[in-house]
Design an enzyme around this catalytic site. Structure first.
Site, short mmCIF file in Angstrom:
data_model
loop_
_atom_site.label_atom_id
_atom_site.label_comp_id
_atom_site.label_asym_id
_atom_site.label_seq_id
_atom_site.Cartn_x
_atom_site.Cartn_y
_atom_site.Cartn_z
N ASP A 201 0.84 -1.20 0.00
CA ASP A 201 0.00 0.00 0.00
C ASP A 201 0.88 1.26 0.00
OD1 ASP A 201 -2.43 1.32 -0.14
OD2 ASP A 201 -2.69 1.41 2.04
N ASN A 206 1.10 7.53 2.65
CA ASN A 206 1.88 6.70 3.57
C ASN A 206 3.36 7.07 3.55
OD1 ASN A 206 -0.27 5.29 4.62
ND2 ASN A 206 -0.14 3.65 3.11
#
Length: 548
Positions: A201, A206
């Site tokens: 991901d 992130n």
């Protein structure tokens, strides 16, 4: 409401506040009694305002206590300071350890999901994978526990925006900064890969940029550091035994973020490997350089189909300032076929270093070194470097640096033209000495903190030198192109020796052009390192021992 009614209301509010405060366990009994005595003499609002200013309470804590919501302000040894965000699995808080006084990020799974075995397994998977990793570019895991039915995970608190927030607010990144973000994220992925972990991901949300705020001008030399977070979708392999831990889902299921997911991860999440993370990193860098997503369908399903069947708009057609070799690196990362991508993050790091040191960011070549390697030789360099992935990515074990005879801190105060040039020359020589130490094989002469201070001071004085026109602009540009990409000491230390040698020769040539009247005198100072470059590190040791 008359004055008597207002006084009664204030007394009730004060009583309710202290009732919630006692139940919260935020303060010791002694501190609580002292606070009660003070409130008898001063209005509660004034006392609370003073305590917030002094950092005893946060506004979040005061608001919760005033509302009588004391539950959850203390979780185990952690005092909750505020809420950082909410997600599908729960809430992330900013917290402080009561004994260690360390500020952390504390992820708490929601009470409803805590009763769900699958949700608990997903949460615990992130704990297991993250605690296996210890790297400067990955948020550190500190603790995990269960307290009064609440399952929580404690990780490093990272102060700064995500890459997504920064680009959304400020637009596309400058090329040197984007290269730094790419390099440090790749170092994080290489470390994860070496430990059998695939993130699955990777996306700008992130990738955190500590120490930056959306108004920061990153061209000015602000330190760019990357922290990769959220391993909640990660898979874990060990010893070639296949997937040990992965998401419990049916074969063929697609799990990830539609805007950044790899094609093979769309068809089957269990097929995702490190090359899938590299594809997502390519999409993230495309977003950082172009200021827009590579694929953006009207719906999530259309976006997924675009990943499978459509090529992105060429990066240079959106941002012509992006160098062609860098655009080629991005598009190779985003190849539909995993076999056509870089096979490991170490390969990517080697290619990026080749791009930078071959002149991709304006690096000057030493006049005695001949032409830089053409692009068709990059693959040879990349394949050679990929045999030693740890040399490309491993962070050096730091030892205490010996005290420097000359401090790295810049002299404070505004400088005139002549003083500015003198300050630039001093800091430039300090920086060249760091490069020289790396070539000699003694990179630990300067700590990470000292390098950070030096980098910030040097890039700042470069701006001052440019503004006062005290040196030729083309020479200043050459020096800037040498310095700015290496925003962390680790990015410099981790270069292959051949690249460091080329960089050192460029430093020497630039120094001679900046101060030609002192070129002969300076040449004596470069002599020992020239032996290192000529004979290699082993030969350098032999020469040094012989001369000693």
């Amino acid at each position: 409401m008359n004055l008597r009614d207002e006084n009664v209301a204030d007394e009730i509010s004060t009583w309710m506040f202290f009732r919630a405060l006692r139940a919260s366990r935020l303060l010791s009994a002694e501190t609580l009694e002292e606070l009660e005595r003070r409130v008898r003499e001063e209005p509660l609002a004034d006392v609370l305002r003073d305590l917030i200013d002094r950092g005893v309470f946060t506004q979040y804590q005061v608001d919760r206590l005033k509302a009588g919501k004391h539950h959850g302000l203390v979780i185990g040894q952690y005092h909750i300071l505020g809420e950082l965000g909410q997600g599908g699995c729960g809430v992330v808080y900013k917290a402080r350890h009561a004994l260690m006084d360390r500020v952390v990020a504390l992820k708490v799974i929601s009470s409803d999901l805590c009763k769900n075995k699958t949700a608990r397994d997903l949460f615990l998977r992130e704990v297991v994978t993250t605690t296996r990793l210890a790297h400067p570019n990955i948020a550190t895991a500190y603790d995990a526990d269960e307290f009064e039915g609440q399952v929580f995970f404690v990780i490093e608190f990272v102060e700064g925006p995500t890459l997504h927030a920064y680009v959304t607010d400020r637009g596309a990144l400058p090329v040197p900064v984007a290269c730094s973000v790419l390099l440090e994220t790749a170092q994080a992925l290489q470390h994860a890969n070496e430990n059998g972990i695939v993130h699955r991901d990777i996306k700008p949300a992130n990738i955190l940029l500590p120490g930056l705020v959306p108004q920061t001008n990153m061209v000015s030399g602000t330190l760019v550091l990357v922290k990769v977070v959220d391993f909640g979708l990660a898979s874990f392999r060990q010893g070639g035994r296949g997937i040990i831990t992965t998401i419990p889902c049916e074969e063929g299921a697609a799990i990830g973020t539609p805007a950044f997911i790899a094609p093979e991860q769309i068809t089957d999440v269990h097929k995702a490997d490190i090359r899938s993370d590299l594809y997502s990193l390519g999409c993230s860098l495309y977003f950082a350089l172009a200021g827009r997503l590579p694929f953006d369908g009207m719906t999530s399903e259309l976006t997924l189909f675009q990943h499978l069947d459509k090529e992105p708009t060429p990066l240079r057609s959106l941002q012509p300032s992006v160098p062609a070799p860098l655009a080629a690196i991005v598009h190779r990362l985003m190849a539909k076929n995993p076999a056509q991508r870089f096979q490991t993050p170490a390969d990517l790091i080697a290619a990026l270093n080749c791009f930078v040191l071959s002149g991709g960011l304006g690096f000057p070549e030493a006049r005695s070194d001949g032409p830089s390697a053409p692009p068709d030789q990059w693959e040879t360099d990349v394949s050679r470097n990929s045999r030693h992935p740890t040399r490309a990515t491993a962070m050096v074990q730091l030892r205490p640096a010996p005290p420097s005879s000359q401090p790295l801190l810049p002299r404070p105060g505004a400088l005139g033209g002549r003083e500015t040039v003198a300050e630039f020359r001093r800091l430039w020589r300090e920086w060249c000495a760091v490069v020289e130490d790396c070539v000699r094989g003694t990179p630990n002469q300067v700590t990470d903190g000292q390098y950070k201070t030096l980098y910030r001071a040097l890039t700042a004085v470069l701006r001052d030198v440019s503004e006062c026109s005290a040196l030729p602009p083309e020479q200043i540009d050459r020096a800037r192109s040498l310095i700015e990409p290496w925003v962390t000491r680790a990015s410099l230390v981790n270069l292959e020796y051949k690249m460091l040698a080329s960089m050192w020769r460029s430093c020497r040539a630039t120094d001679a052009d900046l101060w030609p009247e002192q070129a002969q005198k300076s040449a004596n100072g470069w002599l020992m390192t020239a032996a290192c470059v000529a004979f290699g590190l082993a030969g350098c040791v032999a020469v040094w021992l012989g001369l000693r």
